[in-house]
Design an enzyme around this catalytic site. Structure first.
Site, PDB file in Angstrom:
ATOM      1  N   LYS A   1      -6.076  -6.034   0.776  1.00 54.30           N
ATOM      2  CA  LYS A   1      -7.021  -5.130   0.108  1.00 54.30           C
ATOM      3  C   LYS A   1      -7.049  -5.535  -1.359  1.00 54.30           C
ATOM      4  O   LYS A   1      -6.152  -5.165  -2.129  1.00 54.30           O
ATOM      5  CB  LYS A   1      -6.599  -3.666   0.227  1.00 54.30           C
ATOM      6  CG  LYS A   1      -6.539  -3.138   1.663  1.00 54.30           C
ATOM      7  CD  LYS A   1      -5.143  -3.100   2.178  1.00 54.30           C
ATOM      8  CE  LYS A   1      -5.090  -2.564   3.598  1.00 54.30           C
ATOM      9  NZ  LYS A   1      -3.847  -2.918   4.273  1.00 54.30           N
TER      10      LYS A   1
ATOM     11  N   HIS B   1       1.047   6.097   4.457  1.00 52.51           N
ATOM     12  CA  HIS B   1       0.596   4.731   4.719  1.00 52.51           C
ATOM     13  C   HIS B   1       1.000   3.785   3.586  1.00 52.51           C
ATOM     14  O   HIS B   1       0.680   2.602   3.608  1.00 52.51           O
ATOM     15  CB  HIS B   1      -0.929   4.736   4.899  1.00 52.51           C
ATOM     16  CG  HIS B   1      -1.513   3.444   5.365  1.00 52.51           C
ATOM     17  ND1 HIS B   1      -2.191   2.577   4.521  1.00 52.51           N
ATOM     18  CD2 HIS B   1      -1.525   2.855   6.588  1.00 52.51           C
ATOM     19  CE1 HIS B   1      -2.601   1.522   5.206  1.00 52.51           C
ATOM     20  NE2 HIS B   1      -2.211   1.663   6.460  1.00 52.51           N
TER      21      HIS B   1
ATOM     22  N   ASP C   1     -14.618  -9.113 -12.933  1.00 54.18           N
ATOM     23  CA  ASP C   1     -14.748  -9.940 -14.143  1.00 54.18           C
ATOM     24  C   ASP C   1     -13.485 -10.724 -14.484  1.00 54.18           C
ATOM     25  O   ASP C   1     -13.288 -11.128 -15.634  1.00 54.18           O
ATOM     26  CB  ASP C   1     -15.161  -9.078 -15.342  1.00 54.18           C
ATOM     27  CG  ASP C   1     -16.578  -8.524 -15.195  1.00 54.18           C
ATOM     28  OD1 ASP C   1     -17.348  -9.084 -14.388  1.00 54.18           O
ATOM     29  OD2 ASP C   1     -16.900  -7.533 -15.879  1.00 54.18           O
TER      30      ASP C   1
ATOM     31  N   HIS D   1      -5.225  -8.606   6.420  1.00 55.90           N
ATOM     32  CA  HIS D   1      -4.806  -7.237   6.139  1.00 55.90           C
ATOM     33  C   HIS D   1      -4.813  -6.932   4.638  1.00 55.90           C
ATOM     34  O   HIS D   1      -4.353  -5.883   4.204  1.00 55.90           O
ATOM     35  CB  HIS D   1      -3.392  -7.037   6.714  1.00 55.90           C
ATOM     36  CG  HIS D   1      -2.974  -5.616   6.869  1.00 55.90           C
ATOM     37  ND1 HIS D   1      -1.878  -5.085   6.222  1.00 55.90           N
ATOM     38  CD2 HIS D   1      -3.497  -4.600   7.594  1.00 55.90           C
ATOM     39  CE1 HIS D   1      -1.737  -3.821   6.546  1.00 55.90           C
ATOM     40  NE2 HIS D   1      -2.704  -3.495   7.375  1.00 55.90           N
TER      41      HIS D   1
ATOM     42  N   LYS E   1       3.085   1.305   1.144  1.00 51.53           N
ATOM     43  CA  LYS E   1       4.049   0.226   1.361  1.00 51.53           C
ATOM     44  C   LYS E   1       4.675  -0.097   0.006  1.00 51.53           C
ATOM     45  O   LYS E   1       4.137  -0.899  -0.772  1.00 51.53           O
ATOM     46  CB  LYS E   1       3.364  -1.025   1.924  1.00 51.53           C
ATOM     47  CG  LYS E   1       2.527  -0.776   3.204  1.00 51.53           C
ATOM     48  CD  LYS E   1       1.076  -0.678   2.876  1.00 51.53           C
ATOM     49  CE  LYS E   1       0.125  -0.746   4.051  1.00 51.53           C
ATOM     50  NZ  LYS E   1       0.431  -0.137   5.269  1.00 51.53           N
TER      51      LYS E   1
ATOM     52  N   ASP F   1      16.603  -0.572  -7.909  1.00 53.50           N
ATOM     53  CA  ASP F   1      17.387  -0.150  -9.077  1.00 53.50           C
ATOM     54  C   ASP F   1      16.537   0.505 -10.168  1.00 53.50           C
ATOM     55  O   ASP F   1      16.927   0.523 -11.339  1.00 53.50           O
ATOM     56  CB  ASP F   1      18.134  -1.348  -9.688  1.00 53.50           C
ATOM     57  CG  ASP F   1      19.251  -1.847  -8.790  1.00 53.50           C
ATOM     58  OD1 ASP F   1      19.586  -1.155  -7.811  1.00 53.50           O
ATOM     59  OD2 ASP F   1      19.777  -2.943  -9.068  1.00 53.50           O
TER      60      ASP F   1
END
Length: 485
Positions: free
Chosen positions: A226, A403, A231, A224, A405, A410
């Site tokens: 991404k 979508h 470089d 899952h 996450k 604080d």
């Protein structure tokens, strides 16, 4: 004739009983810390013949103890020792970082033996695919040595085709291009596009290719992540896949709200490390961890943000991301701002949230109002009663599908990554999160959260209690199966 029939029935009964006993023992031994999941699987195999076994062997087996993941973990650990040798001369000690962020010293120390921490980073928040892909395409075009991509979803649509054309262009210019895609999530990446890339010199492999003979072993354990590394100094990580659904300037059936990061600096090495682990495992190559992937730029100052990259999956010894989130929530003293598209937590996460509120911390949770799955919607909402009773403020995003996450502790430390707040991300999928220790960055992310609240509606506890009985009942039924989601 009856004699042979009785023999066959007797043999089937013995075989089934043996399988039942073996599977029962296996479930008890493999799920020693997850009693709710254990109970569900035991009920399934004893009450639902055949179906129960299929459910367990498809979703319940502990892959951390299986050979294929054990081999990957051994390979990862060997390669990790190589990268530590490269990095050790240019990094500060964990103690240095703990002095800088004493409140969150426990979080910094948690996986310090695995993570290559660095406070020489510049981190940029990218809102939605429009911002991400504009930046990403420019950076890809500037690549000189290598481009590494790893995606759960990569589609052959408009934005996917644009990225592919850049990869082909750079490969023909002599840049090394390696592309790792999840075989399930990227099922709409066309074979024609794959061949086009291969013909141009792009190295491309699926992660856990699905075949009829390995379907049950692999369907539930997906990559899952991404990740993009360019470089060895520029990295991307977050929730945005390569699909038109994430680009709001391209007409689709929904507005997509997501968050991604662009990181420049030493912590990109950790994204590189994770990519190379996955690449060597999937491609069965053995790329050396040399300076072309981890360039010597010890004199360059990128920024001041401390960034930890936390990865977890069936190949990790512990549910690293879950543990890091629980630690962060415990160490925060004032406030937590949480955004997630899928909220199906385990008991430890749920209790930690409730304890945080009951101990005086302010907790705000932002989730979608409209989901892409009715089952997930009802299951997510089945947790709201307990959270609202404890004092958690819950907001539902109305403008489209959120979508992202993200978590802000604080307004000092933030998390952005690929992991949802559910058992699948905590225990089954290969995930990666970035924890950023920087007050300026966290303030910016908190402002984005507050902007999203303007497009959301707050759930009133009394009104929520009076929602339709049928939805309550369905939610409670689905909640029983939450440990499997």
């Amino acid at each position: 004739m009856d004699f042979f029939k009785d023999i066959i029935i007797w043999l089937i009964t013995i075989a089934y009983s043996a399988l039942l006993i073996y599977t029962t023992i296996r479930i008890l031994l493999e799920n020693e810390t997850q009693t709710s999941r254990t109970a569900i699987y035991l009920y399934a195999i004893w009450i639902l013949p055949v179906v129960g076994f299929l459910v367990y062997y498809a979703t319940g087996t502990n892959r951390r103890k299986q050979k294929i993941y054990g081999a990957k973990r051994i390979l990862d650990e060997k390669q990790h020792r190589e990268i530590v040798k490269i990095f050790q001369n240019s990094q500060k000690t964990v103690a240095d970082f703990e002095k800088k962020f004493p409140k969150f010293s426990g979080l910094i120390r948690l996986f310090s033996h695995e993570i290559i921490s660095s406070d020489n980073n510049h981190v940029e928040i990218l809102i939605n695919g429009d911002e991400k892909f504009e930046k990403l395409k420019k950076d890809l075009l500037q690549a000189k040595n290598h481009i590494h991509l790893e995606y759960y979803i990569f589609e052959s649509d408009q934005i996917g085709s644009e990225i592919i054309e850049i990869l082909i262009q750079k490969s023909r210019q002599g840049v090394q291009v390696r592309f790792l895609y999840d075989a399930l999530g990227s099922r709409y990446l066309s074979g024609k596009m794959i061949e086009k890339m291969k013909n141009a010199g792009v190295e491309i492999f699926p992660f856990f290719e699905l075949k009829p003979w390995n379907f049950l072993n692999r369907i539930n354990y997906r990559n899952h992540r991404k990740i993009v590394v360019i470089d060895g100094t520029v990295g991307y990580v977050g929730g945005i896949n390569v699909s038109d659904l994430y680009v709001n300037t391209i007409p689709t059936h929904r507005y997509g709200r997501d968050t991604h990061l662009k990181i420049e600096g030493k912590s990109v090495w950790d994204l590189q490390r994770i990519f190379l682990y996955d690449w060597n495992f999937s491609s069965e190559q053995n790329l050396d961890f040399d300076t072309q992937f981890f360039p010597d730029d010890s004199g360059k100052i990128y920024g001041k943000a401390l960034v930890d990259i936390t990865a977890s999956g069936p190949d990790s010894s512990y549910p690293n991301i879950l543990y890091s989130l629980l630690t962060g929530m415990a160490l925060a003293q004032k406030e937590m701002l949480i955004t997630t598209p899928y909220f199906v937590p385990n008991l430890s996460f749920l209790d930690t949230l409730k304890i945080a509120v009951l101990s005086g911390k302010k907790v705000k949770l932002l989730v979608p109002k409209t989901y892409d799955s009715k089952i997930i919607e009802l299951t997510t909402q089945s947790f709201f009663d307990a959270l609202l009773d404890a004092g958690v403020e819950i907001f539902q995003y109305k403008k489209g599908f959120v979508h992202a996450k993200t978590i802000v502790y604080d307004r000092e430390v933030s998390v952005v990554g690929t992991a949802n707040l559910d058992n699948r991300s905590f225990d089954l999928n290969f995930e990666v999160n970035a924890t950023v220790y920087d007050a300026d960055f966290s303030q910016k992310l908190a402002k984005e959260f507050e902007k999203d609240l303007q497009d959301s509606e707050k759930i009133d506890p009394e009104t929520w209690k009076n929602r339709p009985f049928f939805r309550k009942l369905l939610g409670k039924i689905l909640n029983l199966f939450a440990p499997l989601m």
